[in-house]
Design a protein around this motif. Structure first.
Motif, short mmCIF file in Angstrom:
data_model
loop_
_atom_site.label_atom_id
_atom_site.label_comp_id
_atom_site.label_asym_id
_atom_site.label_seq_id
_atom_site.Cartn_x
_atom_site.Cartn_y
_atom_site.Cartn_z
N ALA A 1 0.86 -1.18 0.00
CA ALA A 1 0.00 0.00 0.00
C ALA A 1 0.90 1.22 0.00
O ALA A 1 1.97 1.22 0.58
CB ALA A 1 -0.88 0.00 1.23
N GLY A 2 0.45 2.27 -0.68
CA GLY A 2 1.31 3.43 -0.86
C GLY A 2 1.72 4.11 0.44
O GLY A 2 2.82 4.59 0.57
N TRP A 3 0.85 4.19 1.40
CA TRP A 3 1.18 4.91 2.63
C TRP A 3 0.40 4.27 3.76
O TRP A 3 -0.58 4.80 4.23
CB TRP A 3 0.85 6.39 2.49
CG TRP A 3 1.23 7.21 3.68
CD1 TRP A 3 1.95 6.81 4.78
CD2 TRP A 3 0.93 8.60 3.90
NE1 TRP A 3 2.12 7.85 5.64
CE2 TRP A 3 1.50 8.95 5.13
CE3 TRP A 3 0.24 9.56 3.17
CZ2 TRP A 3 1.40 10.24 5.66
CZ3 TRP A 3 0.13 10.83 3.69
CH2 TRP A 3 0.71 11.17 4.93
N SER A 4 0.84 3.08 4.16
CA SER A 4 0.14 2.37 5.22
C SER A 4 1.07 2.22 6.40
O SER A 4 2.28 2.37 6.29
CB SER A 4 -0.30 0.99 4.72
OG SER A 4 0.85 0.19 4.48
N THR A 5 0.48 1.92 7.54
CA THR A 5 1.29 1.61 8.72
C THR A 5 2.23 0.44 8.42
O THR A 5 3.38 0.45 8.85
CB THR A 5 0.36 1.21 9.88
OG1 THR A 5 -0.54 0.20 9.41
CG2 THR A 5 -0.43 2.40 10.39
N PHE A 6 1.72 -0.54 7.68
CA PHE A 6 2.51 -1.74 7.40
C PHE A 6 3.74 -1.40 6.57
O PHE A 6 4.83 -1.88 6.82
CB PHE A 6 1.63 -2.78 6.72
CG PHE A 6 0.46 -3.16 7.58
CD1 PHE A 6 0.62 -4.05 8.63
CD2 PHE A 6 -0.78 -2.58 7.39
CE1 PHE A 6 -0.44 -4.37 9.46
CE2 PHE A 6 -1.84 -2.88 8.22
CZ PHE A 6 -1.68 -3.78 9.25
N GLN A 7 3.53 -0.53 5.59
CA GLN A 7 4.65 -0.12 4.76
C GLN A 7 5.66 0.68 5.57
O GLN A 7 6.88 0.54 5.39
CB GLN A 7 4.12 0.73 3.59
CG GLN A 7 5.18 1.06 2.57
CD GLN A 7 4.94 2.39 1.88
OE1 GLN A 7 4.53 3.35 2.51
NE2 GLN A 7 5.21 2.43 0.60
N THR A 8 5.17 1.52 6.47
CA THR A 8 6.06 2.37 7.27
C THR A 8 7.10 1.54 8.02
O THR A 8 8.30 1.84 7.99
CB THR A 8 5.22 3.20 8.27
OG1 THR A 8 4.34 4.05 7.52
CG2 THR A 8 6.10 4.06 9.16
N GLY A 9 6.64 0.48 8.69
CA GLY A 9 7.57 -0.36 9.44
C GLY A 9 8.59 -1.04 8.54
O GLY A 9 9.78 -1.11 8.86
N CYS A 10 8.12 -1.52 7.40
CA CYS A 10 9.03 -2.22 6.48
C CYS A 10 10.08 -1.26 5.92
O CYS A 10 11.26 -1.61 5.86
CB CYS A 10 8.23 -2.85 5.34
SG CYS A 10 7.17 -4.21 5.91
N LEU A 11 9.66 -0.08 5.52
CA LEU A 11 10.62 0.87 4.93
C LEU A 11 11.66 1.32 5.95
O LEU A 11 12.83 1.46 5.63
CB LEU A 11 9.88 2.09 4.36
CG LEU A 11 9.02 1.83 3.12
CD1 LEU A 11 8.31 3.12 2.69
CD2 LEU A 11 9.85 1.28 1.97
N TYR A 12 11.23 1.56 7.17
CA TYR A 12 12.20 1.94 8.20
C TYR A 12 13.20 0.81 8.45
O TYR A 12 14.41 1.02 8.54
CB TYR A 12 11.48 2.31 9.50
CG TYR A 12 11.33 3.81 9.71
CD1 TYR A 12 12.45 4.63 9.89
CD2 TYR A 12 10.08 4.41 9.75
CE1 TYR A 12 12.32 6.00 10.09
CE2 TYR A 12 9.94 5.78 9.94
CZ TYR A 12 11.06 6.57 10.11
OH TYR A 12 10.94 7.92 10.31
N ALA A 13 12.66 -0.40 8.58
CA ALA A 13 13.54 -1.54 8.91
C ALA A 13 14.58 -1.75 7.82
O ALA A 13 15.75 -2.03 8.11
CB ALA A 13 12.69 -2.80 9.09
N ARG A 14 14.19 -1.59 6.58
CA ARG A 14 15.15 -1.81 5.49
C ARG A 14 16.33 -0.86 5.56
O ARG A 14 17.41 -1.16 5.08
CB ARG A 14 14.43 -1.65 4.14
CG ARG A 14 13.43 -2.76 3.88
CD ARG A 14 12.53 -2.44 2.72
NE ARG A 14 13.29 -2.37 1.48
CZ ARG A 14 12.77 -2.02 0.32
NH1 ARG A 14 11.50 -1.69 0.24
NH2 ARG A 14 13.51 -2.00 -0.76
N MET A 15 16.13 0.30 6.15
CA MET A 15 17.24 1.26 6.30
C MET A 15 18.02 1.04 7.60
O MET A 15 18.91 1.81 7.91
CB MET A 15 16.69 2.70 6.28
CG MET A 15 15.96 3.07 5.00
SD MET A 15 15.59 4.86 4.92
CE MET A 15 14.49 5.05 6.34
N GLY A 16 17.63 0.04 8.37
CA GLY A 16 18.35 -0.21 9.63
C GLY A 16 17.83 0.59 10.81
O GLY A 16 18.47 0.67 11.83
#
Ligand SMILES: [Zn+2]
Lengths: 543, 368
Positions: A92-107
Motif C-alpha cells: 500500500a502506498g502509505w500504510s502503517t505496514f509499509q512504514t515499518g518495512c521501509l524503516y527496517a530496510r534502512m536499519g
C-alpha cells in the motif's frame, strides 16, 4: 540462539568500540564473546559496518493527523504492483505496514511519533501497533489544553501541574511531552492569527513563554528522561530565527529540545527578505549545552505538511498544492494538513541549504538529531540521500549546481567542508537519540543491550549503502537481508508509567463530567484494547 | 446454543469457517460489507487482501460522501468537546442521523464555558436549522425551537449556496428565511459551529458548507462538526485508511489496494452482478434478505438461527455488548474502548474473521 556477526567494522561510540571484530547475540540481547562458545548462526559481515539499530526521534508516523493526511491525498500514494506476499499490506502506498518495512530496510529499529494528541491516544497506539518490526514511542502534546492553561492562570502549585503531566503521560502511554506553538492553538480559537513567545493567550492571561517554562520544569522534576520537546512559535515565517533564539535563551540551564530547527532558520535579509540565519542559530546551539535540536531537513519534491500547529497550518492553506487542506480545532491542539511541494526555486533552495548548514555547523553530534520532520520537510524515505549529503561534500556541490544561485548566495553552505564520519552518524542516529530518550537498552552494542543491529555493506554510494541494510536484527530476530524484509514481527510502543495521583484523578473526573458531560473513562483505555500480545514496553523515569 | 451453520445445517464454527474460506478461495469477485468495530474491520481488511476482495460499509453511500469531502476538498472541522465548550451559535445542517439528536439536545441545554462569549440576556446558545420544517429535527431543551433557514423547496446544497451568497452580500433570486437573524447571530458569534453528516446530504452540499465556513474564517472563527452517518462506518474508514492508505471502497482485485469509490461500491457490485460472493459482517441482527441472484452469501451476524439464503452463517457478538471493543465515537471524535455491557460467549467479528482467514492458504502471516 547464539549468533555471531563476524568480521565487520564495529562502530559503537558509546562503548568506545571501533574497528574490525565480532558481535555476539544471544536470543534478544547482545552478549560478550562467549568463552569457547560456538555460534549456531554466523553472519559474515566482512566488508560491512556494524552499528546499533537507528533511532528516529521525530517522525509523524501515526495518529489522527497523519491518518487525515492519508485520507486527504489518496492520489498521492497509489499502491504499486503486488510484491510476493511475505509482508502483508506493505505494498500500500502509505500504510502503517509499509512504514515499518521501509524503516527496517534502512536499519532503523525505533521511531518516535512526536505529536500524539492525548484525546487520540488510543487511535495513535492502534496505528502504531499496526507498524510492524520496529519499536515505536510517542510524545503527548500539552500546552494548549484548557486544564493546563487554567492551572497556570490560577497559580496552581508545581506539584499539581506535575500530577497532571504525570497523569497525561501515564494514561496516554507516552514516552515524553511535547508542546506545540504553546498557547497559539488556544488563542487561534479566539481568532488570534499570529502568536509569539511573549504573547498572551486571551481568557487565560498566560504567555507562551510561561507555558513552555512550566512544562519544562514539570517534565524535568518528574524525571521524564526526554526533555520537553518544543515546537516554537512562528514556524516557517521570515525572522523566525529570533523566536528560536529567544526560546534557546529561555532554556536557562534546564534541558530543552527544539524540534525541526530548520523551519526557524529564517532571517529577513536580501531583497526577498528571506535569508539563512543558520549560522547564527548554530552558534547559539553550540554555546547552549542544555539545548538539543533536530533539523527537519527539507528535500525537494511533493510531500504533505502534518502539524498540530493549527494556527500556522491555517495561514499556510493558501500555498496548498494540490489545493486542499484540513484544519481541525481539537481539544487542545488539533491540527492542520496542508500538502506542499518543495521546488528548487529560491525558497525551496534556501530551506534545503539552511537545514544542511545547521547539520554541519552544529559541532556536537550528541546534540543535533537527524530528521526531516517526516513528512513535513520530506518523507523519511529520503534519509539515504540525506546521509550522502552529510557525508560527502561532493554530493552537496553536485546538488547545489542545480539549485537557485540567488538563494545559495545568501547561505554559507557551499563554503562548508565538513563531512560526517560513520562514527558521527552512529552518534547522531543511534547513541544520542537513545540517551536523549532515556533508552539505556539501545543505541549501542555493549553486552546486555537489546540486539537491535544494522549491518551495512560498504559502498562508494552512501545512499545505496545506508538505504538497504545488508542485515538488520530487531530484538535478535533477523528481519532484513540485502534490503528486503525476511521476517515479520511486532514491536512495542515504549512508554513511561508514572503512577497517577489520586486527588488529580478525582479532579479530572469532575472536570470531564462537568465540561464534556462525560466520565474520564471515555478518555482512557486498557492495554487489551490494542489487541496485540505485548503492545507496550516500559521505560523508567529518572530517579 | 448453535453458533454456526452451513446452509441450514448446524455445524461446528471451525467447519463453517473452513467452508467460508473455501468459498472465498474459489470466488472470482468477493465483496465484503462491514458494520463492525475497529478490530473486526482490521481483520476483515487483512482477509480482503488475502482473497482479493473489495470492501465497503454495509450502508456505504453516506460514509462514502463523508470520505469524499476529505479526499476531494478537505475541510475545517472541530472536535465535539470543543463544540460543546465553545460554540455560541449552533447550526444544524440538514437532517442529522437519529444517533446525534441527543448531542444536539445537550448543546441546547448547556452553554459554552470557554472564551466567555456574551450570550446576551438569554444565556443560551443560538440554534439554527438549515432545511425545512418537514425534517425530523433534534429535540431541543425546554421546548425551544431552532430558527429555520430555508429556501422554499430548494435542496440543501442550493440553500447553502444562497446562504453563502447572501452572507457575501450578493443578490439571490430567492432569499433564505430568517437570514437577518442568522447574520446578526454570526456577527456577534465567537465560534459558530455547523453540525453536518453525510446522511441525506448530497456531497455538493458538504462542499458548499465548507465554502461558507471558509468565508467566515476570513475575519472570525467558525468550524464544522462532523457527525458521521455511521459510527461503525467512520471507524472502519479510519482503520482502512491507516491500513491501506485509503478509506472504504478499496479493493484488492489486483493484489494491492486500489481506492475507487464508484467501482468498489459494494452495493453497486452486488446489484450489477459483478460480485459472486458476499461476506456480510454485522453484529446487529440482520433481517433476512431475499436472494437476488446466484451470488453466495457468508453471513457473520448476531443470530441464533441461520440467515436465510446464506451458504454459511456464523454467529458473532455485538461490539461493546458481548465483548470489549474499540469503536469510533462521535461524542469524542476519536476511537474509544468500550467494555462488554453484557459479556457473552459469542465470539467477536475479529475472532471469526481471523479463523476464516487461517483457512485461506497463503505464505504470509496475517497482520491483524
Ligand atoms: Zn514534527
Amino acid at each position: 540462539m547464539l549468533t555471531k556477526i563476524a568480521g565487520g567494522d564495529i562502530i559503537d561510540p558509546v562503548n568506545g568500540r571501533l574497528g574490525k571484530g565480532d558481535l555476539w547475540i544471544s536470543d534478544d540481547k547482545i552478549v560478550a564473546a562467549p568463552a569457547g562458545g560456538a555460534a549456531e548462526r554466523t553472519i559474515d559481515a566482512a566488508g560491512c559496518i556494524v552499528m546499533a539499530g537507528a533511532i528516529d526521534i521525530h517522525s509523524h508516523i501515526g495518529g489522527g493527523n497523519v491518518n487525515t493526511a492519508r485520507l486527504l491525498l489518496p492520489e498521492q500514494h497509489a499502491a504499486h504492483q503486488a510484491r510476493p506476499a511475505t509482508t502483508p499490506l506493505s505494498n500500500a502506498g502509505w500504510s502503517t505496514f509499509q512504514t515499518g518495512c521501509l524503516y527496517a530496510r534502512m536499519g532503523f529499529t525505533t521511531v518516535v511519533e512526536p505529536a500524539m494528541s492525548p484525546g487520540a491516544a488510543l487511535h495513535t497506539h492502534l496505528e502504531l501497533a499496526d507498524i510492524p518490526i520496529i519499536d515505536k514511542a510517542t510524545l503527548a502534546i500539552l500546552g494548549n489544553d484548557d486544564f493546563l492553561l487554567s492551572m497556570i492562570r490560577d497559580d496552581a502549585s508545581s506539584q499539581m501541574i506535575e500530577d497532571y503531566v504525570a497523569w497525561t503521560v501515564a494514561s496516554t502511554r507516552a514516552l515524553g511531552v511535547k508542546v506545540i506553538n504553546a498557547g497559539a492553538a488556544a488563542a487561534f480559537k479566539e481568532n488570534v492569527r499570529t502568536f509569539s513567545l511573549d504573547d498572551v493567550v486571551p481568557s487565560y492571561g498566560v504567555s507562551s513563554r510561561k507555558i513552555v517554562k512550566t512544562l519544562q520544569a514539570a517534565v524535568d522534576s518528574l524525571g521524564v528522561p526526554h526533555p520537553l520537546h518544543v515546537h516554537c512559535n512562528n514556524l516557517g515565517s521570515p525572522g523566525s530565527a529570533d523566536t528560536a533564539a529567544a526560546t534557546i535563551a529561555a532554556a536557562e540551564g534546564l534541558p530543552l529540545h527544539l524540534a525541526h530547527l530548520q523551519f526557524y532558520g529564517y532571517g529577513t535579509e536580501g531583497k526577498r527578505r528571506f535569508s539563512s540565519a543558520a549560522a547564527r542559530l548554530a552558534e547559539l546551539v553550540n554555546a547552549t549545552p542544555e539545548v538539543t535540536i533536530d533539523i527537519g531537513q527539507v528535500m525537494f519534491g511533493q510531500t504533505v505538511t502534518v502539524s498540530s500547529d493549527v494556527m500556522r497550518q491555517f495561514s499556510a492553506r493558501g500555498s496548498a498544492q494540490p489545493k486542499k487542506s484540513v484544519i481541525h480545532d481539537g481539544d487542545g491542539n488539533g491540527g492542520g494538513i496542508v500538502p506542499y511541494s518543495y521546488g528548487k526555486d529560491f525558497y525551496g533552495t534556501m530551506q534545503w541549504a539552511i537545514g544542511l548548514e545547521l547539520f554541519l555547523l552544529i559541532d556536537d553530534p550528541w546534540r543535533v538529531f537527524f530528521t526531516t520532520d517526516h513528512p513535513n520537510g520530506a518523507p523519511f524515505t529520503v534519509y539515504p540521500a540525506l546521509f550522502e549529503l552529510l557525508m560527502t561534500r561532493e554530493a552537496r556541490t553536485e546538488m547545489i549546481a542545480g539549485l537557485s544561485p540567488s538563494a545559495m548566495a545568501l547561505s554559507t553552505l557551499a563554503a562548508i567542508d565538513r563531512e560526517y564520519t560513520f562514527e558521527e552518524i552512529a552518534i547522531m542516529t543511534r547513541a544520542a537519540p537513545a540517551r536523549l530518550l532515556g533508552l539505556t537498552d539501545r543505541g549501542h552494542l555493549g553486552a546486555g543491550a537489546t540486539a537491535d543491529i544494522a549491518v551495512y555493506r560498504r559502498d562508494q554510494n552512501i545512499a545505496k549503502m545506508l538505504g538497504q541494510a545488508a542485515y538488520v536484527f530487531k530484538d535478535g530476530d533477523l528481519v532484513v537481508q540485502d534490503g528486503e524484509i525476511t521476517h515479520y514481527r511486532w514491536g512495542k510502543a515504549l512508554r513511561l508509567n508514572p503512577s497517577p495521583d489520586k486527588a488529580m484523578l478525582r479532579r479530572l473526573e469532575d472536570y470531564h463530567q462537568q465540561r464534556y458531560g462525560l466520565s474520564l473513562d471515555w478518555f482512557d483505555f486498557p492495554d487489551t484494547a490494542i489487541a496485540r500480545e505485548q503492545p507496550f514496553g516500559e521505560v523508567a523515569c529518572r530517579t | 446454543m448453535a453458533v454456526a451453520w452451513i446452509g441450514n445445517r448446524e455445524t461446528l464454527v471451525e467447519r463453517a469457517a473452513a467452508h467460508a474460506a473455501a468459498l472465498l478461495g474459489s470466488s472470482r469477485c468477493p465483496v465484503f460489507s462491514l458494520d463492525t468495530d475497529i478490530h473486526g474491520t482490521r481483520a476483515a481488511i487483512a482477509l480482503a487482501e488475502r482473497v482479493g476482495a473489495a470492501y465497503d460499509h454495509a450502508d456505504g453511500a453516506a460514509v462514502s460522501r463523508e470520505a469524499a469531502l476529505f479526499t476531494d476538498k478537505g475541510a475545517m472541522t472541530v472536535a465535539p468537546g470543543e463544540a460543546r465548550r465553545r460554540a455560541d451559535v449552533v447550526v444544524v445542517v440538514g437532517e442529522l442521523p437519529q444517533i446525534h439528536h441527543q448531542f444536539v439536545g445537550e448543546l441546547s441545554a448547556t452553554v459554552p464555558d470557554l472564551s466567555t462569549p456574551d450570550l446576551s440576556a438569554r444565556n443560551q446558545r443560538e440554534i439554527f436549522l438549515i432545511g425545512s420544517n418537514e425534517m425530523s429535527a433534534p429535540r431541543l431543551s425546554n421546548g425551544r425551537i431552532a430558527t429555520i433557514l430555508s429556501c422554499g423547496e430548494a435542496s440543501l446544497g442550493a440553500t447553502l449556496a444562497a446562504l453563502r451568497a447572501q452572507w457575501r452580500g450578493r443578490q439571490t433570486s430567492r432569499p433564505v428565511s430568517n437570514f437577518d437573524d442568522f447574520a446578526k447571530a454570526l456577527e456577534a458569534a465567537h465560534f459558530p459551529v455547523f453540525l453536518f453528516s453525510g446522511d441525506a446530504t448530497e456531497g455538493l452540499a458538504l462542499e458548499m458548507l465548507q465554502g461558507l465556513v471558509t468565508d467566515l474564517n476570513r475575519k472570525s472563527r467558525a468550524s464544522g462538526l462532523h457527525l458521521s452517518a455511521s459510527e461503525n462506518g467512520w471507524g472502519s474508514a479510519l482503520a482502512s485508511t491507516w491500513m491501506t492508505g485509503f478509506p472504504l471502497r478499496t479493493g484488492f482485485a489486483r493484489g494491492f489496494p486500489e481506492f475507487d469509490p464508484w467501482r468498489n461500491d459494494v452495493a453497486r457490485m452486488i446489484a450489477a452482478g459483478e460480485a459472486d460472493l458476499h461476506l456480510r459482517i454485522s453484529s446487529s441482527i440482520v433481517q433476512p434478505q431475499k436472494k437476488r441472484n446466484r451470488m453466495a452469501l457468508i453471513a457473520l451476524a448476531k443470530t441464533h438461527e441461520p440467515v436465510a439464503g446464506a451458504a454459511v452463517t456464523i454467529a458473532i457478538g455485538e461490539a461493546g455488548v458481548d465483548h470489549q471493543a474499540v469503536v469510533y465515537s462521535s461524542r469524542t471524535g476519536s476511537l474509544r474502548s468500550v467494555d462488554a455491557r453484557a459479556a457473552s460467549e459469542l465470539p467477536s467479528a475479529a475472532t471469526v474473521i481471523r479463523l476464516v482467514a487461517s483457512h485461506v492458504s497463503a505464505e504470509a502471516a496475517l497482520p491483524c
